[in-house]
Write a protein that holds these residues in place. Structure first.
Motif, PDB file in Angstrom:
ATOM      1  N   TRP A  75      52.922  10.483  42.726  1.00 26.40           N
ATOM      2  CA  TRP A  75      52.445   9.103  42.719  1.00 26.40           C
ATOM      3  C   TRP A  75      51.110   8.980  41.999  1.00 26.40           C
ATOM      4  N   GLN A  76      50.325  10.057  42.001  1.00 30.31           N
ATOM      5  CA  GLN A  76      49.041  10.029  41.296  1.00 30.31           C
ATOM      6  C   GLN A  76      49.223   9.793  39.802  1.00 30.31           C
ATOM      7  N   ASP A  77      50.389  10.182  39.268  1.00 35.85           N
ATOM      8  CA  ASP A  77      50.693   9.984  37.858  1.00 35.85           C
ATOM      9  C   ASP A  77      51.480   8.702  37.622  1.00 35.85           C
ATOM     10  N   VAL A  78      52.347   8.361  38.582  1.00 36.59           N
ATOM     11  CA  VAL A  78      53.236   7.208  38.410  1.00 36.59           C
ATOM     12  C   VAL A  78      52.515   5.887  38.598  1.00 36.59           C
ATOM     13  N   LEU A  79      51.725   5.768  39.665  1.00 35.89           N
ATOM     14  CA  LEU A  79      51.157   4.469  40.031  1.00 35.89           C
ATOM     15  C   LEU A  79      50.193   3.890  38.986  1.00 35.89           C
ATOM     16  N   PRO A  80      49.308   4.695  38.386  1.00 35.45           N
ATOM     17  CA  PRO A  80      48.445   4.113  37.351  1.00 35.45           C
ATOM     18  C   PRO A  80      49.224   3.488  36.201  1.00 35.45           C
ATOM     19  N   ASP A 138      43.850  12.207  49.930  1.00 37.93           N
ATOM     20  CA  ASP A 138      44.870  11.637  49.049  1.00 37.93           C
ATOM     21  C   ASP A 138      45.238  10.228  49.492  1.00 37.93           C
ATOM     22  N   LEU A 139      45.428  10.053  50.806  1.00 39.03           N
ATOM     23  CA  LEU A 139      45.705   8.717  51.335  1.00 39.03           C
ATOM     24  C   LEU A 139      44.548   7.773  51.031  1.00 39.03           C
ATOM     25  N   LYS A 140      43.333   8.253  51.204  1.00 36.43           N
ATOM     26  CA  LYS A 140      42.147   7.430  50.959  1.00 36.43           C
ATOM     27  C   LYS A 140      42.077   7.012  49.487  1.00 36.43           C
ATOM     28  N   TYR A 141      42.355   7.946  48.597  1.00 36.41           N
ATOM     29  CA  TYR A 141      42.374   7.612  47.172  1.00 36.41           C
ATOM     30  C   TYR A 141      43.452   6.586  46.878  1.00 36.41           C
ATOM     31  N   LEU A 142      44.600   6.714  47.553  1.00 34.57           N
ATOM     32  CA  LEU A 142      45.708   5.790  47.320  1.00 34.57           C
ATOM     33  C   LEU A 142      45.300   4.361  47.619  1.00 34.57           C
ATOM     34  N   PHE A 143      44.737   4.109  48.821  1.00 35.74           N
ATOM     35  CA  PHE A 143      44.446   2.709  49.143  1.00 35.74           C
ATOM     36  C   PHE A 143      43.174   2.209  48.479  1.00 35.74           C
ATOM     37  N   GLU A 144      42.283   3.123  48.123  1.00 32.48           N
ATOM     38  CA  GLU A 144      41.063   2.679  47.442  1.00 32.48           C
ATOM     39  C   GLU A 144      41.295   2.374  45.961  1.00 32.48           C
ATOM     40  N   GLU A 145      42.158   3.135  45.316  1.00 36.61           N
ATOM     41  CA  GLU A 145      42.294   3.046  43.871  1.00 36.61           C
ATOM     42  C   GLU A 145      43.620   2.466  43.382  1.00 36.61           C
ATOM     43  N   CYS A 146      44.695   2.655  44.144  1.00 38.11           N
ATOM     44  CA  CYS A 146      46.018   2.278  43.643  1.00 38.11           C
ATOM     45  C   CYS A 146      46.621   1.071  44.343  1.00 38.11           C
ATOM     46  N   LYS A 182      42.198   7.778  63.740  1.00 39.73           N
ATOM     47  CA  LYS A 182      42.587   6.366  63.737  1.00 39.73           C
ATOM     48  C   LYS A 182      41.370   5.496  63.440  1.00 39.73           C
ATOM     49  N   ASP A 183      40.248   5.810  64.083  1.00 34.46           N
ATOM     50  CA  ASP A 183      39.027   5.036  63.841  1.00 34.46           C
ATOM     51  C   ASP A 183      38.478   5.283  62.438  1.00 34.46           C
ATOM     52  N   VAL A 184      38.547   6.543  61.988  1.00 34.33           N
ATOM     53  CA  VAL A 184      38.034   6.878  60.661  1.00 34.33           C
ATOM     54  C   VAL A 184      38.781   6.115  59.575  1.00 34.33           C
ATOM     55  N   VAL A 185      40.112   6.140  59.632  1.00 31.95           N
ATOM     56  CA  VAL A 185      40.889   5.463  58.589  1.00 31.95           C
ATOM     57  C   VAL A 185      40.711   3.955  58.663  1.00 31.95           C
ATOM     58  N   GLU A 186      40.529   3.418  59.862  1.00 29.14           N
ATOM     59  CA  GLU A 186      40.311   1.974  59.974  1.00 29.14           C
ATOM     60  C   GLU A 186      38.997   1.564  59.305  1.00 29.14           C
ATOM     61  N   ILE A 187      37.962   2.374  59.484  1.00 31.37           N
ATOM     62  CA  ILE A 187      36.668   2.098  58.854  1.00 31.37           C
ATOM     63  C   ILE A 187      36.783   2.204  57.336  1.00 31.37           C
ATOM     64  N   ASP A 188      37.448   3.251  56.856  1.00 31.29           N
ATOM     65  CA  ASP A 188      37.601   3.437  55.411  1.00 31.29           C
ATOM     66  C   ASP A 188      38.449   2.323  54.793  1.00 31.29           C
ATOM     67  N   LEU A 189      39.481   1.890  55.496  1.00 28.24           N
ATOM     68  CA  LEU A 189      40.306   0.780  55.009  1.00 28.24           C
ATOM     69  C   LEU A 189      39.492  -0.498  54.915  1.00 28.24           C
ATOM     70  N   LEU A 190      38.663  -0.737  55.910  1.00 30.28           N
ATOM     71  CA  LEU A 190      37.839  -1.945  55.890  1.00 30.28           C
ATOM     72  C   LEU A 190      36.867  -1.920  54.714  1.00 30.28           C
ATOM     73  N   GLU A 191      36.284  -0.766  54.440  1.00 30.49           N
ATOM     74  CA  GLU A 191      35.387  -0.642  53.293  1.00 30.49           C
ATOM     75  C   GLU A 191      36.122  -0.885  51.978  1.00 30.49           C
ATOM     76  N   ALA A 192      37.431  -0.579  51.961  1.00 30.31           N
ATOM     77  CA  ALA A 192      38.234  -0.799  50.755  1.00 30.31           C
ATOM     78  C   ALA A 192      38.773  -2.226  50.673  1.00 30.31           C
ATOM     79  N   GLY A 193      38.535  -3.027  51.717  1.00 27.76           N
ATOM     80  CA  GLY A 193      38.950  -4.424  51.692  1.00 27.76           C
ATOM     81  C   GLY A 193      40.193  -4.746  52.490  1.00 27.76           C
ATOM     82  N   PHE A 194      40.586  -3.853  53.422  1.00 25.99           N
ATOM     83  CA  PHE A 194      41.780  -4.075  54.224  1.00 25.99           C
ATOM     84  C   PHE A 194      41.432  -4.228  55.700  1.00 25.99           C
ATOM     85  N   GLN A 195      42.088  -5.163  56.350  1.00 22.81           N
ATOM     86  CA  GLN A 195      42.021  -5.246  57.802  1.00 22.81           C
ATOM     87  C   GLN A 195      43.297  -4.638  58.365  1.00 22.81           C
ATOM     88  N   THR A 196      43.175  -3.939  59.491  1.00 21.58           N
ATOM     89  CA  THR A 196      44.299  -3.175  60.022  1.00 21.58           C
ATOM     90  C   THR A 196      44.661  -3.629  61.421  1.00 21.58           C
TER      91      THR A 196
END
Length: 414
Positions: free
Chosen positions: A301-306, A329-337, A366-380
């Protein structure tokens, strides 16, 4: 008194003071010894000792009256660098003991400390990555300066990031798709080339896989996916595709469970990204390449999605469930792709197995990913689902040890 004897005496004294919740003594002893000393017999750190000493009364109930005292000791230890996830001789973290004893406030202190530690480590990793990139940039600029000196030009002020080449896909490495036969016998003894954890996604993609009626196994008979996840996958599909005729993508086909569930919602478009040649062969064997509306994207997906982002593809739902990848990898996915593919009203989800080997780790991540998602612009939004009884027969390494599945449903912040 020699230094070794003095260190051992300080360690014993600190463990004893922590167990008694003697906070004055704990503070004094921490001036001369680490908050992470361990008892040789039990493996207890002062955190373990402070929590375990709350104990259980004769009637079998936890002595919650001692929890308040333990809270103060735990706070002092964390303030002095105590490690939240050290293991004792029973393979328990301090949080495991707090959860088992029903010490909800102490347990929350451990979870919060774990979240702070993991976020800090993530920031430090990011800083290190930037430093490496800067060093690479400097090396590249030096090479460019030398070339420009020969050409008589000067572009030494321009900075250019080095483009990293993607890892070669398994096909290019000469690997043949290997799909095992269903119900092949599984030896209980690990093979000589047994792999407990894949250090590289590229190595995993070059490995063989084996399908049974209920499980997808890697080359060491570790489970990649199992059919106990079926109801969970169905709930993911329901949350991501609330109406019919939407544009959906699943990253990581595996046994095809979630893709089968997505099909029941009659998607207008159904993109499937899959990199493992064995899974791709299995997909084609089952006719996924001929299903109406389905587009299979072969590769990482790192090659396909861009490329899809460049093509202007827009989706209403994106789901992620891969194997042999890390949280980064998950963090890169929601932050960049994901932000480049998802419609403003779209939904994003992922298989939440982060830290599922023990409850305290599951709650921390669970708390870590929720914080990172919020910083990327997502509410969970989270939905707790019960985990069924799991049969691990034929599987060498269980990958789930928590009685609840926390299902994430992510949308752009309003």
């Amino acid at each position: 008194m020699d230094s070794d004897t003095e260190e051992k005496l300080l360690a014993v004294s600190l463990l004893s003071a922590a167990a008694r919740h003697d906070n004055v003594a704990v503070k004094n002893l921490l001036r001369n010894t680490s908050a992470n000393v361990q008892d040789a017999e039990t493996g207890y750190t002062p955190l373990h000792a402070a929590i375990a000493s709350c104990g259980v009364d004769e009637d079998g109930t936890t002595a919650l009256s001692r929890e308040a005292a333990a809270e103060e000791t735990v706070k002092i230890l964390f303030d002095n660098g105590a490690i939240w996830n050290d293991l004792d001789k029973n393979d328990e973290t301090p949080g495991c003991i707090a959860y088992r004893l029903g010490l909800k406030n102490v347990y929350r202190l451990v979870v919060d400390a774990g979240v702070r530690a993991e976020l800090l480590l993530s920031k430090l990793d990011g800083i290190k990555a930037l430093e490496v990139e800067d060093e690479e940039d400097e090396d590249e600029n030096e090479e460019e300066d030398e070339e420009n000196a020969v050409d008589g030009t000067d572009e030494s002020g321009a900075r250019k990031r080095q483009k990293l080449e993607p890892e070669a896909p398994a096909e290019a490495a000469g690997a043949e798709p290997k799909v095992g036969l269903a119900n092949d016998p599984v030896s209980t003894e690990p093979p000589e080339d047994y792999i407990d954890h894949w250090d590289s996604n590229a190595d995993y993609l070059r490995s063989s896989l084996r399908y049974t009626d209920t499980t997808l196994l890697d080359s060491s008979s570790n489970a990649v996916m199992m059919d106990w996840e079926t109801d969970i996958m169905g709930r993911h599909a329901e949350g991501l595709l609330p109406t019919k005729g939407l544009r959906a993508m699943n990253i990581g086909h595996g046994m095809g469970i979630v893709d089968t569930k997505i099909q029941t919602h009659s998607p207008l478009e159904h993109h499937i990204v899959e990199a493992h040649p064995a899974v791709l062969a299995h997909m084609k064997k089952n006719g996924w390449d001929k299903k109406p509306g389905v587009t299979i994207h072969e590769g990482r997906w790192q090659d396909v999605l861009p490329k899809l982002i460049e093509q202007g593809v827009v989706l209403d739902a994106i789901y992620y469930d891969t194997f042999a990848e890390d949280y980064k990898d998950l963090k890169y996915l929601f932050e960049e792709c994901v932000i480049g593919l998802l419609d403003p009203s779209g939904r994003f989800g992922f298989y939440n197995g982060l830290g599922a080997d023990r409850r305290v780790c599951y709650d921390v991540y669970k708390d870590v990913v929720e914080i990172d998602l919020l910083e990327a612009g997502f509410q969970t939004e989270w939905e707790d689902l019960p985990v069924p009884q799991i049969e691990w027969e034929g599987v060498r390494r269980p990958y789930w040890n928590v009685d609840v599945y926390r299902l994430p449903l992510c949308k752009f912040v309003d």
